[in-house]
Design a protein around this motif. Sequence first.
Motif, PDB file in Angstrom:
ATOM      1  N   ASN A  29       0.860  -1.183   0.000  1.00  0.00           N
ATOM      2  CA  ASN A  29       0.000   0.000   0.000  1.00  0.00           C
ATOM      3  C   ASN A  29       0.894   1.229   0.000  1.00  0.00           C
ATOM      4  OD1 ASN A  29      -2.183   1.731   0.160  1.00  0.00           O
ATOM      5  ND2 ASN A  29      -2.485   1.444   2.341  1.00  0.00           N
ATOM      6  N   LEU A  30       0.493   2.211  -0.779  1.00  0.00           N
ATOM      7  CA  LEU A  30       1.175   3.498  -0.821  1.00  0.00           C
ATOM      8  C   LEU A  30       0.286   4.511  -0.115  1.00  0.00           C
ATOM      9  CD1 LEU A  30       3.464   5.321  -2.367  1.00  0.00           C
ATOM     10  CD2 LEU A  30       1.479   5.995  -3.693  1.00  0.00           C
ATOM     11  N   LEU A  73       0.282   8.568   0.471  1.00  0.00           N
ATOM     12  CA  LEU A  73       0.911   9.821   0.060  1.00  0.00           C
ATOM     13  C   LEU A  73       0.190  10.965   0.751  1.00  0.00           C
ATOM     14  CD1 LEU A  73       2.880  11.195  -2.259  1.00  0.00           C
ATOM     15  CD2 LEU A  73       0.656  11.784  -3.192  1.00  0.00           C
ATOM     16  N   SER A  75      -4.431   6.955   1.354  1.00  0.00           N
ATOM     17  CA  SER A  75      -4.088   5.596   0.961  1.00  0.00           C
ATOM     18  C   SER A  75      -4.427   5.376  -0.516  1.00  0.00           C
ATOM     19  CB  SER A  75      -4.866   4.592   1.815  1.00  0.00           C
ATOM     20  OG  SER A  75      -4.693   3.282   1.308  1.00  0.00           O
ATOM     21  N   TYR A  76      -3.531   4.683  -1.198  1.00  0.00           N
ATOM     22  CA  TYR A  76      -3.745   4.337  -2.604  1.00  0.00           C
ATOM     23  C   TYR A  76      -3.838   2.822  -2.783  1.00  0.00           C
ATOM     24  CZ  TYR A  76      -2.998   9.168  -3.802  1.00  0.00           C
ATOM     25  OH  TYR A  76      -3.129  10.533  -3.899  1.00  0.00           O
ATOM     26  N   VAL A 121      -2.352   1.455  -6.942  1.00  0.00           N
ATOM     27  CA  VAL A 121      -0.924   1.445  -7.275  1.00  0.00           C
ATOM     28  C   VAL A 121      -0.529   0.007  -7.585  1.00  0.00           C
ATOM     29  CG1 VAL A 121       1.397   1.799  -6.352  1.00  0.00           C
ATOM     30  CG2 VAL A 121      -0.380   3.497  -5.935  1.00  0.00           C
ATOM     31  N   CYS A 170       5.624  -0.248  -6.571  1.00  0.00           N
ATOM     32  CA  CYS A 170       6.464   0.754  -5.902  1.00  0.00           C
ATOM     33  C   CYS A 170       7.881   0.207  -5.880  1.00  0.00           C
ATOM     34  CB  CYS A 170       6.006   1.010  -4.462  1.00  0.00           C
ATOM     35  SG  CYS A 170       4.429   1.820  -4.310  1.00  0.00           S
ATOM     36  N   ILE A 202       6.846   4.997  -8.684  1.00  0.00           N
ATOM     37  CA  ILE A 202       5.485   4.559  -8.376  1.00  0.00           C
ATOM     38  C   ILE A 202       4.749   4.396  -9.695  1.00  0.00           C
ATOM     39  CG2 ILE A 202       3.320   5.179  -7.226  1.00  0.00           C
ATOM     40  CD1 ILE A 202       5.104   7.102  -5.468  1.00  0.00           C
ATOM     41  N   ILE A 219       5.650  10.159   1.966  1.00  0.00           N
ATOM     42  CA  ILE A 219       5.232   8.870   1.418  1.00  0.00           C
ATOM     43  C   ILE A 219       5.526   7.776   2.427  1.00  0.00           C
ATOM     44  CG2 ILE A 219       5.660   7.157  -0.385  1.00  0.00           C
ATOM     45  CD1 ILE A 219       6.399   9.472  -2.235  1.00  0.00           C
ATOM     46  N   ILE A 231       5.335   3.570   2.279  1.00  0.00           N
ATOM     47  CA  ILE A 231       5.095   2.381   1.470  1.00  0.00           C
ATOM     48  C   ILE A 231       5.114   1.194   2.417  1.00  0.00           C
ATOM     49  CG2 ILE A 231       5.918   0.956  -0.431  1.00  0.00           C
ATOM     50  CD1 ILE A 231       7.304   3.530  -1.514  1.00  0.00           C
TER      51      ILE A 231
END
Length: 173
Positions: A13-14, A16, A20-21, A25, A28, A62, A83, A85
């Motif tokens: 999970n990213l 930023l 949460s993305y 995504v 990474c 990314i 960020i 990760i």
Amino acid sequence: MANLVIGRLFRGNLILNGKSYAGSVSECDLPELNWTLADLKTIAQVGKLKAPNGLDDLKATIKGSFDPDLMTAAANPKKAVQIQIRSSYEAISAGGTDSEVPLVAFITGFISKGKPGTIKSLDQASEADFEVHCNTYKLTLDGNVIHDIDLFNNKCVVNGENVFEQGNANIGV
């Protein structure tokens, strides 16, 4: 003979700037620690000697689906992004999974490249692509700090030891 244990990173999970993305995504790529080496040339040596000189660019990449917030962050070259990760590290041996613990990277940096993607036909997915130049990069495994690098403060902590502490003290920083 010791039992073979294979480690792998999977799922992720990213996050930023607090958003949460997860699910948007696809990849990474964590920064590579690439230490540059300086040639030490003396007339008494029979071969080339090298000594650590510093870190090369710390870059993360990314890839994922188009997102307006990521593009907005990429469009502002004067604002750093925060960020996180998160991934899962799994240790596997002949008996199965021995452990599964979190691997977390904390990065502060500037998005230097932001490509929204390529417009394609309906049967082909397009991916956005971003490159982050890192000012700080901290990597932890199960809460234990592997390394903590802060380029603005000339700090590089590895396994709890600040490897530049004496050199910084020597120059008064």
